[in-house]
Design an enzyme around this catalytic site. Structure first.
Site, PDB file in Angstrom:
ATOM      1  N   CYS A 239       0.596  -7.493  11.833  1.00  0.00           N
ATOM      2  CA  CYS A 239       0.810  -7.634  13.281  1.00  0.00           C
ATOM      3  C   CYS A 239       0.015  -8.784  13.877  1.00  0.00           C
ATOM      4  O   CYS A 239      -0.265  -8.797  15.084  1.00  0.00           O
ATOM      5  CB  CYS A 239       0.491  -6.324  13.986  1.00  0.00           C
TER       6      CYS A 239
ATOM      7  N   HIS B  37     -10.699  -2.454  11.311  1.00  0.00           N
ATOM      8  CA  HIS B  37      -9.599  -3.318  10.833  1.00  0.00           C
ATOM      9  C   HIS B  37      -9.399  -4.436  11.847  1.00  0.00           C
ATOM     10  O   HIS B  37      -8.422  -4.444  12.593  1.00  0.00           O
ATOM     11  CB  HIS B  37      -8.337  -2.440  10.696  1.00  0.00           C
TER      12      HIS B  37
ATOM     13  N   ASP C 135      -9.436  -9.789   8.747  1.00  0.00           N
ATOM     14  CA  ASP C 135      -8.902  -8.447   8.469  1.00  0.00           C
ATOM     15  C   ASP C 135      -9.893  -7.314   8.738  1.00  0.00           C
ATOM     16  O   ASP C 135      -9.482  -6.254   9.184  1.00  0.00           O
ATOM     17  CB  ASP C 135      -8.432  -8.381   7.009  1.00  0.00           C
TER      18      ASP C 135
ATOM     19  N   ARG D 232       0.848  -1.196   0.000  1.00  0.00           N
ATOM     20  CA  ARG D 232       0.000   0.000   0.000  1.00  0.00           C
ATOM     21  C   ARG D 232       0.887   1.250   0.000  1.00  0.00           C
ATOM     22  O   ARG D 232       1.983   1.257   0.543  1.00  0.00           O
ATOM     23  CB  ARG D 232      -0.910   0.021   1.223  1.00  0.00           C
TER      24      ARG D 232
ATOM     25  N   TYR E 192      -1.535  -3.537  -6.906  1.00  0.00           N
ATOM     26  CA  TYR E 192      -1.280  -4.301  -5.692  1.00  0.00           C
ATOM     27  C   TYR E 192      -2.375  -4.198  -4.631  1.00  0.00           C
ATOM     28  O   TYR E 192      -2.822  -3.095  -4.281  1.00  0.00           O
ATOM     29  CB  TYR E 192       0.037  -3.833  -5.053  1.00  0.00           C
TER      30      TYR E 192
ATOM     31  N   SER F  80      -1.431  -3.546  10.306  1.00  0.00           N
ATOM     32  CA  SER F  80      -1.049  -4.437   9.212  1.00  0.00           C
ATOM     33  C   SER F  80       0.197  -5.243   9.567  1.00  0.00           C
ATOM     34  O   SER F  80       1.158  -4.694  10.113  1.00  0.00           O
ATOM     35  CB  SER F  80      -0.781  -3.613   7.954  1.00  0.00           C
TER      36      SER F  80
ATOM     37  N   LYS G 149      -9.747  -2.335   1.533  1.00  0.00           N
ATOM     38  CA  LYS G 149      -9.489  -1.192   2.406  1.00  0.00           C
ATOM     39  C   LYS G 149     -10.231   0.066   1.934  1.00  0.00           C
ATOM     40  O   LYS G 149     -10.740   0.841   2.740  1.00  0.00           O
ATOM     41  CB  LYS G 149      -7.981  -0.935   2.512  1.00  0.00           C
TER      42      LYS G 149
ATOM     43  N   ARG H 244       2.203 -12.106  -0.545  1.00  0.00           N
ATOM     44  CA  ARG H 244       0.850 -12.429  -0.063  1.00  0.00           C
ATOM     45  C   ARG H 244       0.288 -13.671  -0.737  1.00  0.00           C
ATOM     46  O   ARG H 244       0.677 -14.023  -1.855  1.00  0.00           O
ATOM     47  CB  ARG H 244      -0.087 -11.256  -0.371  1.00  0.00           C
TER      48      ARG H 244
HETATM   49  P1  GTP Z   1      -2.378  -7.746   7.380  1.00  0.00           P
HETATM   50  O1  GTP Z   1      -2.873  -8.777   6.416  1.00  0.00           O
HETATM   51  O2  GTP Z   1      -1.290  -6.900   6.794  1.00  0.00           O
HETATM   52  O3  GTP Z   1      -3.464  -6.898   7.946  1.00  0.00           O
HETATM   53  O4  GTP Z   1      -1.582  -8.532   8.560  1.00  0.00           O
HETATM   54  P2  GTP Z   1      -2.077  -9.410   9.822  1.00  0.00           P
HETATM   55  O5  GTP Z   1      -2.388  -8.501  10.960  1.00  0.00           O
HETATM   56  O6  GTP Z   1      -3.120 -10.359   9.407  1.00  0.00           O
HETATM   57  O7  GTP Z   1      -0.725 -10.178  10.227  1.00  0.00           O
HETATM   58  P3  GTP Z   1      -0.339 -11.740  10.087  1.00  0.00           P
HETATM   59  O8  GTP Z   1      -1.188 -12.638  10.925  1.00  0.00           O
HETATM   60  O9  GTP Z   1      -0.266 -12.072   8.641  1.00  0.00           O
HETATM   61  O10 GTP Z   1       1.125 -11.743  10.719  1.00  0.00           O
HETATM   62  C1  GTP Z   1       2.165 -10.909  10.236  1.00  0.00           C
HETATM   63  C2  GTP Z   1       3.510 -11.443  10.666  1.00  0.00           C
HETATM   64  O11 GTP Z   1       3.570 -11.524  12.096  1.00  0.00           O
HETATM   65  C3  GTP Z   1       3.800 -12.843  10.136  1.00  0.00           C
HETATM   66  O12 GTP Z   1       5.120 -12.913   9.688  1.00  0.00           O
HETATM   67  C4  GTP Z   1       3.569 -13.731  11.339  1.00  0.00           C
HETATM   68  O13 GTP Z   1       4.355 -14.899  11.286  1.00  0.00           O
HETATM   69  C5  GTP Z   1       3.935 -12.827  12.520  1.00  0.00           C
HETATM   70  N1  GTP Z   1       3.154 -13.173  13.741  1.00  0.00           N
HETATM   71  C6  GTP Z   1       1.813 -13.366  13.815  1.00  0.00           C
HETATM   72  N2  GTP Z   1       1.437 -13.714  15.082  1.00  0.00           N
HETATM   73  C7  GTP Z   1       2.567 -13.720  15.825  1.00  0.00           C
HETATM   74  C8  GTP Z   1       2.841 -14.014  17.213  1.00  0.00           C
HETATM   75  O14 GTP Z   1       1.948 -14.315  18.019  1.00  0.00           O
HETATM   76  N3  GTP Z   1       4.140 -13.901  17.614  1.00  0.00           N
HETATM   77  C9  GTP Z   1       5.143 -13.556  16.745  1.00  0.00           C
HETATM   78  N4  GTP Z   1       6.382 -13.487  17.228  1.00  0.00           N
HETATM   79  N5  GTP Z   1       4.920 -13.296  15.428  1.00  0.00           N
HETATM   80  C10 GTP Z   1       3.656 -13.373  14.975  1.00  0.00           C
HETATM   81  C1  SPV Z   2      -3.025  -4.501   5.239  1.00  0.00           C
HETATM   82  O1  SPV Z   2      -2.047  -3.858   4.819  1.00  0.00           O
HETATM   83  O2  SPV Z   2      -3.603  -4.243   6.332  1.00  0.00           O
HETATM   84  C2  SPV Z   2      -3.538  -5.636   4.442  1.00  0.00           C
HETATM   85  C3  SPV Z   2      -3.016  -5.834   3.083  1.00  0.00           C
HETATM   86  O3  SPV Z   2      -4.414  -6.348   4.902  1.00  0.00           O
HETATM   87  S1  SPV Z   2      -3.752  -4.754   1.919  1.00  0.00           S
HETATM   88  O4  SPV Z   2      -4.850  -5.446   1.263  1.00  0.00           O
HETATM   89  O5  SPV Z   2      -2.725  -4.399   0.924  1.00  0.00           O
HETATM   90  O6  SPV Z   2      -4.263  -3.568   2.582  1.00  0.00           O
HETATM   91 MN    MN Z   3      -4.991  -5.665   7.032  1.00  0.00          MN
END
Ligand code: GTP
Ligand code: SPV
Ligand code: MN
Length: 580
Positions: free
Chosen positions: A251, A227, A276, A70, A198, A249, A207, A365
């Site tokens: 996290c 979110h 999400d 983004r 993207y 994002s 979003k 992704r």
């Molecule tokens: P968006 O799709 O961008 O909104 O991200 P998200 O909030 O869904 O994050 P996601 O679950 O994809 O995790 C992002 C990164 O954080 C990945 O590389 C995970 O492996 C890592 N991660 C997720 N949960 C944990 C956790 O409990 N501990 C640690 N150390 N890392 C984590």
């Molecule tokens: C984020 O960045 O919070 C995502 C990926 O979930 S995107 O669809 O690019 O916003």
């Molecule tokens: Mn997101």
């Protein structure tokens, strides 16, 4: 195909006159349509087929190397009054934005096909769902929208019944970052995006519609567009709770939504409703109910392995589109922390060199339909949504924020949400790893002035006495050597169980100036090998550091001037006073 809706008919005709495509295709959302788009992209090299034995119907898309996340600095909200969008958004006057975008869209679809994608965010039969139409010249966008949203015929029928829909015009343009803009016109229910193919820049239902435009609609109609993941937790005794959690994002939302209980937590079941976005409405009984407006996931690939997230790992072994991952000699997708193999090509398609840059892009992704998730909850399709027991805010903080704490009440919870800060990640272009304020994990997504948004949140306190309890978590504390102190992933269930027990009035806690924290004995640590000292520091509240944090929050609120709700400032003063 065409439509009986005159406004839609006219908009498609006007857009075609401006952008001059060679063909117009109305998407019906069928499997056959998806297959033919895939064939088209394979023929052009926009998709590469992956190993069809181990990854059947899986494809790799390599986006332009300048177009991998983004772009918050190129994302605008355009309203007559600049104060409406606040310092949390980039603003442009609508007339200027329209002039600029008309120039960029002029003739941009020559030699291309214009696709019309009617879609519905939320179950098509849900009163909480909202429809939109995306026009795009990217078959990749159409294929992703097919996996991520309820698109095609049933959505168009609902649009024809209701007459109302959000318009989203998208073109990949020439992918020049100088000519890349993501514009929102909330008063016109209109989105215009050019120059990026993207994720959040291009899949306009996500979003742009479901958060930036929907946050405006939610405010005027009395609901919340957030979110947040939505997860269902069932105890061994069959008691069910639904939790909604907002983390910035990259996290941990997708991972928490698909959590697999550790062996020692036998009998617990976790099911995914959303990963999400959540739309939250008060029901007739005063409970906050959530729907997931999406029907698929656009998830972070790196870090996904059988130990961290087996559900996601298994889910993406078939019928998945990968964007910007690496490839092995066996033509399988590969990413950092997947396994011990070594890739042969990196995400750009160049030969991979050991010890060099990451093979998969850190923001690579997967796109996949939600029904492929082994932990999929059928309630994701329930038009009534699910009643939320707890709202959880969180961020990525190597220091300060404890593992978990609970707000005293709704108003304190809104302060906690408004105070979220987190280290930046690769999900947006720019520096990674710097702490920035990200209220409610909505910094990039709230389409209007945060001060008004906090007021909207506070207003719920007067509407119901059955609101969810509010918590804050942090899975990302690090020790001096940069090692994560909490195991995270499946073990996060231990924290969710304390949260549920607090909602039910069953768990112990100690009161601190920042809220209620568990004592080490209040969390089930059975089967977990964690040092008592580590646990103590995960659950410590350091008053001096928190005083500094509160000062930082006050100066952040100061950026919003006298628009900040007095109740939020009073709550801030109360916490500051407790900290001494
Ligand atoms: P968006 O799709 O961008 O909104 O991200 P998200 O909030 O869904 O994050 P996601 O679950 O994809 O995790 C992002 C990164 O954080 C990945 O590389 C995970 O492996 C890592 N991660 C997720 N949960 C944990 C956790 O409990 N501990 C640690 N150390 N890392 C984590
Ligand atoms: C984020 O960045 O919070 C995502 C990926 O979930 S995107 O669809 O690019 O916003
Ligand atoms: Mn997101």
């Amino acid at each position: 195909m065409t439509t009986t809706n005159k406004a839609l008919q006219d908009w498609v005709a006007e857009t075609a006159a401006l952008t001059k495509p060679d063909h117009i295709h109305w998407c019906d959302g069928s499997e056959a349509e998806y297959r033919s788009l895939v064939e088209l992209m394979l023929g052009r090299g926009d998709l590469l087929a992956l190993n069809d034995k181990t990854y059947p119907n899986c494809y790799l898309h390599r986006s332009d190397p300048s177009d991998v996340a983004r772009v918050e600095h190129l994302t605008f909200v355009c309203t007559p009054d600049r104060d409406e969008v606040g310092p949390n958004n980039n603003w442009m006057a609508p007339a200027e934005a329209h002039r600029k975008m008309a120039g960029l869209f002029e003739g941009c679809m020559r030699g291309r096909t214009l696709y019309v994608i009617p879609y519905c965010m939320g179950p098509v039969d849900s009163p909480y769902a909202r429809c939109g139409v995306e026009i795009t010249d990217s078959p990749y966008v159409v294929a992703n929208m097919k996996l991520m949203t309820r698109m095609g015929k049933p959505a168009l029928q609902r649009i024809e019944r209701e007459g109302k829909f959000v318009r989203g015009l998208h073109s990949t343009g020439d992918l020049n970052p100088e000519r890349r803009f993501i514009m929102h016109f909330p008063h016109e229910l209109l989105i215009q995006s050019i120059g990026s193919g993207y994720g959040g820049n291009a899949l306009l239902g996500k979003k742009c519609h479901a958060l930036r435009i929907a946050s405006w609609q939610a405010r005027s109609e009395g609901w919340l567009a957030e979110h947040m993941l939505i997860v269902e937790i069932e105890s061994p005794q069959g008691e069910r709770h639904y939790l909604a959690a907002a983390f910035p994002s990259a996290c941990g939302k997708t991972n928490l939504a698909m959590l697999i209980p550790p062996a020692s937590q036998a009998g617990w079941k976790v099911r995914t409703i959303g990963d999400d976005i959540a739309w939250l409405h008060l029901d007739a009984e005063g409970r906050l109910r959530a729907i997931n407006p999406e029907s698929g996931y656009f998830g972070v690939v790196p870090g996904t392995n059988p130990k961290t997230n087996r559900n996601a790992f298994d889910m993406i072994t078939h019928d998945t589109i990968f964007t910007n991952v690496a490839v092995t000699a066996d033509n399988e997708p590969w990413w950092e922390d997947k396994d011990k193999q070594e890739p042969v090509t990196d995400w750009r398609g160049n030969p991979w060199k050991k010890g060099g840059a990451a093979a998969a892009h850190p923001n690579s992704r997967f796109t996949v339909a939600a029904r492929q998730n082994p932990s999929y909850s059928p309630l994701a399709d329930d038009p009534a949504g699910v009643p939320i027991s707890a709202i959880i805010f969180g961020g990525r903080r190597r220091e300060l924020a404890p593992l978990v704490y609970q707000a005293r009440d709704w108003r304190h919870g809104v302060l906690i949400g408004a105070s979220v800060a987190s280290e930046t990640t690769a999900a947006a272009t720019g520096q990674v790893g710097v702490v920035r304020r990200d209220p409610m994990a909505m910094k990039p997504f709230c389409g209007y002035n945060f001060a008004d948004y906090w007021g909207h949140w506070l207003g719920f306190a007067g509407k119901s006495d059955r609101l969810p309890q509010i918590f804050h978590v942090n899975w990302f504390r690090q020790d001096r050597n940069g090692k994560f102190m909490w195991p995270g992933f499946g073990d996060n269930l231990r924290v969710l169980r304390w949260i549920i027990d607090r909602c039910e009035g069953r768990a112990g806690a100690r009161e601190t100036p920042i809220g209620f924290l568990p004592q080490p004995g209040d969390i089930d640590l059975d089967g977990l090998d964690i040092d008592r000292q580590v646990l103590d520091s995960l659950l410590a509240v350091d008053a001096a550091s928190w005083r500094e944090e509160l000062a930082g929050i006050a100066s952040y609120f100061g950026e919003f001037g006298d628009r900040v709700p007095p109740a939020l400032l009073e709550e801030h003063a109360r916490v500051s006073k407790r900290l001494g």
